[in-house]
Write an enzyme that holds these catalytic residues in place. Structure first.
Site, PDB file in Angstrom:
ATOM      1  N   ASP A 495       1.568   0.780  -3.848  1.00  0.00           N
ATOM      2  CA  ASP A 495       2.912   0.561  -3.323  1.00  0.00           C
ATOM      3  C   ASP A 495       3.526   1.926  -3.019  1.00  0.00           C
ATOM      4  O   ASP A 495       3.555   2.822  -3.884  1.00  0.00           O
ATOM      5  CB  ASP A 495       3.776  -0.182  -4.349  1.00  0.00           C
ATOM      6  CG  ASP A 495       5.129  -0.549  -3.781  1.00  0.00           C
ATOM      7  OD1 ASP A 495       5.235  -1.647  -3.214  1.00  0.00           O
ATOM      8  OD2 ASP A 495       6.059   0.276  -3.888  1.00  0.00           O
ATOM      9  N   GLU A 538       5.361  -2.826   1.983  1.00  0.00           N
ATOM     10  CA  GLU A 538       4.776  -1.504   1.771  1.00  0.00           C
ATOM     11  C   GLU A 538       3.662  -1.549   0.739  1.00  0.00           C
ATOM     12  O   GLU A 538       3.299  -0.538   0.156  1.00  0.00           O
ATOM     13  CB  GLU A 538       5.852  -0.495   1.353  1.00  0.00           C
ATOM     14  CG  GLU A 538       6.488  -0.755   0.002  1.00  0.00           C
ATOM     15  CD  GLU A 538       7.716  -1.666   0.073  1.00  0.00           C
ATOM     16  OE1 GLU A 538       8.524  -1.625  -0.848  1.00  0.00           O
ATOM     17  OE2 GLU A 538       7.860  -2.437   1.044  1.00  0.00           O
TER      18      GLU A 538
END
Length: 620
Positions: A495, A538
């Site tokens: 992430d 993301e």
């Protein structure tokens, strides 16, 4: 017009045209009538598998009330023996009215009924028939078709029956005429008066006789000859010069050259087909045959005797058949793709028996290369696809199954292209398999198909697998582990840290650039057996096949270092980006792929909680 209809029409037209040529050749070679009819029956048997044919004609319709029959058939001999015993009188062969569509008289019904009885006694069905009649509607005989079971077989249609009956009638009538002509020529050799008497005898037969006095430049015509062109006996002069004025301008030089060759002894007989003008100004096609019967001492011709037959009807039939063939050929040539006919013979040999112009685009070959086309086509099929191509054809031939196949070809000019083949096979009587098929270019279709596949499996922004595709790959990897093909695999959840702040500060375009940058780093670090995917905004996930936790940690450290060493540079603004990574192990005991992905996700959550830009391994 459907492809099957085009093929059927072309097949029937080609067969009728072949029969016409067969009969014309037999006439030219003076083949015996029974042999010619046997060849017709054999051709019909080959073209219509399962159909038995009988051609029944009068040997001599002019002699007495009882007439002998010439029966030509591929029926069993026992069946033929019974047919020979059916009594038939001359009046049985007279038609009612002026058309010859079907048998209508009581005598004919009785004869057909007895034929049906003979057929049924041999487990056969008489399913169709057509009278064989001359131009005066005098019945010369009949054409009959039999089968054990008519439902699954290919049968001749009504128009085909008419054309067949007309063709056989012409063959029979020509034989009768030739017999009369031969008698006339024998008598003509004795005296000119004998020739005239014979001409009168055959005046109504549609054949005329001529006698040419070569030195005098005169030619004498029988009344029957003049009647062919619509003249009375006194309306045509006997000057040879005048006879040439009636010839069609396009045929004049050919006729004169043929006569000259015969006069010089280059040919045994004078034989020519040409057009001649009738009294009403129209043109008829005639066949003229003759021979010099006397010569001067120096070898020059003195007298020439011959016959003329009106062949307009047969020429019209030939032209109509050729036009039908040309129409089907034109239609297949205009359709994008390749229409073809392909035969695999019983001895294993193979060849194309018809190719449309489409072969120029489909295989970059020409129809003129048809004799060698099979080998040339095989050489152009992509090596990786050729085994499947051959297996599909052999399977279709073995089971008579519809053939559908997509395959690649490698062409000299176009390169690698995709082709789609569709064809329907049928078994011939000699054991060969014949396909009528169509091949099209599906390269663009395959390209679009590939693009759609990529759209369904690839994340458009980062060009790596999307979540759905990635999860499918994870399930495949877990199945490999559970089969024992691999002990374990490492699963990483990644992430990007503070990604929302980057979006808010620099805009979504820069955020997208950051995502693409990280995806590129992941792609460069992966082995061929590894794969990555974008599973959230993301968030990225990675599967490292056959990798331990220690090796997975080293991989994660390399990714973090590469991301740190290559910050995103946008308009001279350096944007440092870090990533938090959670690692878990995919094991044989996992129920599904979500087990290891959830474990790595929880490890990722701890990495975020511990301050970001960290690597955390999930607890066992």
């Amino acid at each position: 017009m459907s492809l099957d209809t085009l093929h059927k029409s072309n097949d029937e037209s080609q067969h009728l045209l072949g029969l016409y040529r067969l009969c014309m050749n037999n006439i030219a070679r003076k083949t015996a009538l029974d042999e010619s009819l046997r060849q017709v029956v054999a051709s019909l048997g080959a073209h219509y598998p399962g159909v038995l044919t009988a051609i029944v004609v009068s040997r001599d319709a002019e002699q007495g009330n009882e007439t002998g029959l010439l029966i030509t058939s591929n029926l069993p001999q026992a069946c033929l023996d019974l047919m020979q015993n059916i009594p038939v009188a001359v009046e049985n062969f007279q038609l009612q009215g002026t058309t010859a569509d079907r048998y209508e008289t009581q005598q004919q019904s009785t004869y057909v009924s007895q034929l049906q009885d003979v057929a049924q006694s041999h487990a056969l069905c008489l399913f169709d028939g057509m009278p064989i009649a001359d131009n005066e509607h005098t019945l010369l005989g009949g054409l009959y078709f039999f089968a054990k079971d008519i439902s699954p077989i290919k049968k001749p249609g009504g128009q085909v029956l008419h054309e067949l009956a007309s063709l056989i009638a012409n063959l029979v009538q020509h034989k009768h005429d030739q017999q009369e002509i031969q008698r006339a020529q024998v008598l003509a050799g004795q005296s000119h008066a004998s020739m005239l008497r014979m001409a009168l005898a055959i005046e109504g037969s549609g054949t005329g006789i001529w006698d040419r006095d070569v030195p005098a430049g005169q030619i004498h015509y029988s009344p029957g000859w003049k009647a062919i062109l619509g003249y009375t006996d006194a309306e045509i002069s006997n000057r040879i010069e005048e006879s040439y004025t009636r010839l069609h301008p396009e045929d004049l030089s050919h006729v004169q050259a043929t006569i000259k060759a015969h006069f010089e002894g280059q040919t045994e007989q004078y034989v020519v087909e040409h057009r001649v003008r009738c009294k009403d100004g129209s043109y008829k096609w005639i066949s003229s045959r003759g021979k010099v019967v006397s010569h001067a001492e120096d070898g020059s011709p003195l007298r020439m005797i011959g016959t003329t037959t009106d062949i307009t009807a047969m020429r019209t039939l030939s032209q109509r058949l050729q036009e039908s063939v040309d129409l089907v050929t034109c239609l297949t040539n205009e359709v994008p793709g390749l229409a073809y006919q392909y035969c695999m013979y019983a001895n294993g040999e193979e060849s194309f028996t018809y190719l449309s112009e489409g072969i120029r685009d489909i295989y970059e070959l020409s129809p003129a290369q048809m004799q060698d086309a099979a080998a040339l086509v095989h050489a152009r099929i992509h090596p990786d696809d050729f085994p499947a191509y051959r297996n599909a054809i052999l399977k279709s031939a073995s089971r008579l199954e519809y053939l559908h196949l997509e395959y690649r070809v490698n062409l000299p000019q176009q390169g690698i292209r995709w082709r789609q083949m569709d064809a329907r096979p049928r078994r011939l009587s000699d054991g060969a398999t014949l396909w009528h098929g169509f091949i099209t270019d599906v390269t663009e279709h395959k390209r679009i198909e590939q693009e759609l596949q990529e759209l369904a499996t690839i994340d458009f922004l980062t060009q790596i697998p999307n979540r759905r595709s990635f999860m499918g790959r994870m399930e495949e990897e877990l199945a490999r582990i559970q089969r024992g093909a691999s002990k374990s695999a490492a699963v990483l959840m990644c992430d990007l840290d503070n990604f929302k702040l980057i979006n808010d500060r620099y805009g979504h375009a820069v955020g997208d650039l950051v995502l693409r940058h990280f995806a590129h780093i992941l792609h460069d670090e992966l082995r061929k057996s590894d794969y990555a995917g974008r599973v959230g905004g993301e968030e990225f996930a990675v599967v490292l096949a056959g990798t331990s936790i220690a090796d997975a940690t080293i991989f994660a450290e390399r990714v973090q270092k590469q991301l740190l060493d290559t910050p995103v540079n946008v308009h001279s603004h350096i944007i440092p980006v870090t990533v938090s990574i959670g690692i878990a192990l995919m094991q044989v005991s996992d129920i599904d792929a979500d087990v290891s992905l959830s474990s790595s996700d929880m490890a990722l959550y701890r990495a975020k909680e511990d301050g970001r830009n960290r690597i955390i391994v999930a607890a066992d």
